[in-house]
Enzyme design. Structure first.
Site, PDB file in Angstrom:
ATOM      1  N   CYS A 232       0.841  -1.192   0.000  1.00  0.00           N
ATOM      2  CA  CYS A 232       0.000   0.000   0.000  1.00  0.00           C
ATOM      3  C   CYS A 232       0.879   1.247   0.000  1.00  0.00           C
ATOM      4  CB  CYS A 232      -0.926  -0.064   1.199  1.00  0.00           C
ATOM      5  SG  CYS A 232      -0.890   1.325   2.281  1.00  0.00           S
ATOM      6  N   GLU A 233       0.533   2.195  -0.878  1.00  0.00           N
ATOM      7  CA  GLU A 233       1.387   3.380  -1.022  1.00  0.00           C
ATOM      8  C   GLU A 233       1.212   4.373   0.128  1.00  0.00           C
ATOM      9  OE1 GLU A 233       0.311   5.069  -4.801  1.00  0.00           O
ATOM     10  OE2 GLU A 233      -1.241   6.333  -3.933  1.00  0.00           O
ATOM     11  N   HIS A 234       0.199   4.150   0.959  1.00  0.00           N
ATOM     12  CA  HIS A 234      -0.021   5.066   2.081  1.00  0.00           C
ATOM     13  C   HIS A 234       0.751   4.663   3.327  1.00  0.00           C
ATOM     14  CE1 HIS A 234      -3.939   5.600  -0.254  1.00  0.00           C
ATOM     15  NE2 HIS A 234      -3.217   6.680  -0.447  1.00  0.00           N
ATOM     16  N   HIS A 235       0.999   3.359   3.489  1.00  0.00           N
ATOM     17  CA  HIS A 235       1.666   2.888   4.709  1.00  0.00           C
ATOM     18  C   HIS A 235       2.870   1.996   4.431  1.00  0.00           C
ATOM     19  CE1 HIS A 235      -2.613   3.658   5.804  1.00  0.00           C
ATOM     20  NE2 HIS A 235      -2.046   4.259   6.826  1.00  0.00           N
TER      21      HIS A 235
ATOM     22  N   GLN B 243      -5.269  -0.429  -4.368  1.00  0.00           N
ATOM     23  CA  GLN B 243      -5.853  -1.590  -5.057  1.00  0.00           C
ATOM     24  C   GLN B 243      -6.680  -1.209  -6.283  1.00  0.00           C
ATOM     25  OE1 GLN B 243      -7.546  -4.633  -2.484  1.00  0.00           O
ATOM     26  NE2 GLN B 243      -8.851  -5.376  -4.144  1.00  0.00           N
TER      27      GLN B 243
ATOM     28  N   HIS C  54      -5.340  -6.109   3.278  1.00  0.00           N
ATOM     29  CA  HIS C  54      -4.430  -4.972   3.462  1.00  0.00           C
ATOM     30  C   HIS C  54      -3.891  -5.010   4.885  1.00  0.00           C
ATOM     31  CE1 HIS C  54      -5.821  -2.444  -0.105  1.00  0.00           C
ATOM     32  NE2 HIS C  54      -6.505  -3.572  -0.180  1.00  0.00           N
TER      33      HIS C  54
ATOM     34  N   CYS D 251      -2.345  -2.783   6.351  1.00  0.00           N
ATOM     35  CA  CYS D 251      -2.533  -1.505   7.055  1.00  0.00           C
ATOM     36  C   CYS D 251      -3.925  -1.426   7.680  1.00  0.00           C
ATOM     37  CB  CYS D 251      -2.286  -0.323   6.111  1.00  0.00           C
ATOM     38  SG  CYS D 251      -3.404  -0.255   4.733  1.00  0.00           S
TER      39      CYS D 251
HETATM   40 ZN   LIG Z   1      -2.586   1.598   3.681  1.00  0.00          ZN
END
Ligand SMILES: [Zn+2]
Length: 244
Positions: A136-139, A177, A205, A207
Site C-alpha cells: 500500500c502506497e499510504h503505509h 488496489q 491490506h 494496514c
Molecule cells: Zn494503507
C-alpha cells in the site's frame, strides 16, 4: 496541514505502546495525511513517478536507500552494531529496488509475445487465483491476495504465465488496489488487442489488519469489466467460475 489529537479505541486490546487513557483509548496525533491514507484515496490511474525516477542506477539507489534506512533504524533507537541488525539496511534497500518495487521501472515490464488463436477457441478464458503481492502506497505495508482474470480472444492469445507476470509487474510498486486493478486491465486490453477483458482482485491490506482499525477478517474486492463483460450474463459466468 491541520493536526488534531484524537483518541482511538484499541478494540479491547492493548499493544503495550502509546499513551493509553483510563478507558483503553490511545492518544494519537492525526493530520490530513493520516486521513487520506486511511481512506485509501488514489489520486491518479498512472503511478505518480518523478521525472528523475531512473536517473540513478539500481546500484546507486541501493546504496542511497541503505544509508537512509540505517538512519531510520537509528532514529527509532536500534543499535546497528548488533550482529543481527548490521546487514538490515542493505537487505531492505536491495529488497526495495530489486524485489518488492521492481515494477516501478518500465525496463522491467514483461515482454509479451502474442500468438495466433489457432484452435479458434471462442469462449471465455479464465485464469483464477493468481497470487498477488503488493504494497500500500499510504503505509508501505503488504497488500496480498488473489487476482482473477478473463478475456475473449480477438484472434490473439498470450501464454498463460504471461498473465501472472503482468499482474506481478503492476503489483510490485507502491499501490492502491483500485489503481492496480485498472492498470492490469489496461495492459491486458493493450496486449490482447481486445476490450473483452475482466479482472477481479480480492486482497487483504495489512494496514487495515495490523494498525488503524485492526480488522483482521475483512478483505477488499475491486473489479473492472469492459467489452462483452459489461453484459450481465457474461459477467455472471465469470463470477461463477471464480466462485464469487
Ligand atoms: Zn494503507
Amino acid at each position: 496541514m491541520k493536526e488534531e489529537m484524537v483518541f482511538t479505541k484499541l478494540n479491547g486490546k492493548s499493544n503495550g505502546h502509546g499513551t493509553v487513557n483510563g478507558n483503553g483509548h490511545r492518544l494519537q496525533i492525526v493530520n490530513d495525511h493520516d486521513i487520506i491514507g486511511d481512506n485509501h484515496v488514489a489520486t491518479s490511474i498512472e503511478t505518480p513517478i518523478r521525472k528523475d525516477a531512473f536517473d540513478k542506477s539500481d546500484k546507486e539507489k541501493i546504496a542511497a536507500i541503505e544509508n537512509k534506512f540505517r538512519q531510520i533504524m537509528e532514529i527509532i533507537g536500534l543499535d546497528l552494531t548488533d550482529d543481527s541488525l548490521q546487514g538490515t539496511p542493505h537487505r531492505v534497500a536491495k529488497m526495495f529496488v530489486q524485489e518488492i518495487f521492481y515494477g516501478l521501472n518500465p525496463e522491467n515490464k514483461p515482454k509479451i509475445s502474442v500468438f495466433e488463436n489457432k484452435f479458434k477457441y471462442g469462449e471465455m478464458l479464465v485464469e483464477k487465483n493468481i497470487n498477488m503481492n503488493s504494497f500500500c502506497e499510504h503505509h508501505f505495508l503488504p497488500i496480498y491476495g488473489k487476482a482473477h482474470v478473463a478475456y475473449f480472444s480477438s484472434g490473439q492469445v498470450i501464454g498463460l504465465s504471461k498473465i501472472n507476470r503482468i499482474v506481478d509487474y503492476f503489483a510490485r510498486r507502491p499501490q492502491v488496489q483500485e489503481r492496480l486493478t485498472v492498470q492490469i486491465a489496461n495492459e491486458l486490453r493493450k496486449v490482447l488487442k481486445t476490450d473483452d477483458v475482466a479482472i477481479v482482485i480480492d486482497a487483504r491490506h495489512m494496514c487495515v489488519s495490523c494498525r488503524g482499525i485492526q480488522d483482521e477478517s475483512s478483505s477488499t474486492i475491486t473489479a473492472e469489466y469492459s467489452g462483452k463483460f459489461k453484459d450481465k450474463s457474461v459477467r455472471e459466468e465469470f463470477l461463477k467460475y471464480i466462485g464469487l
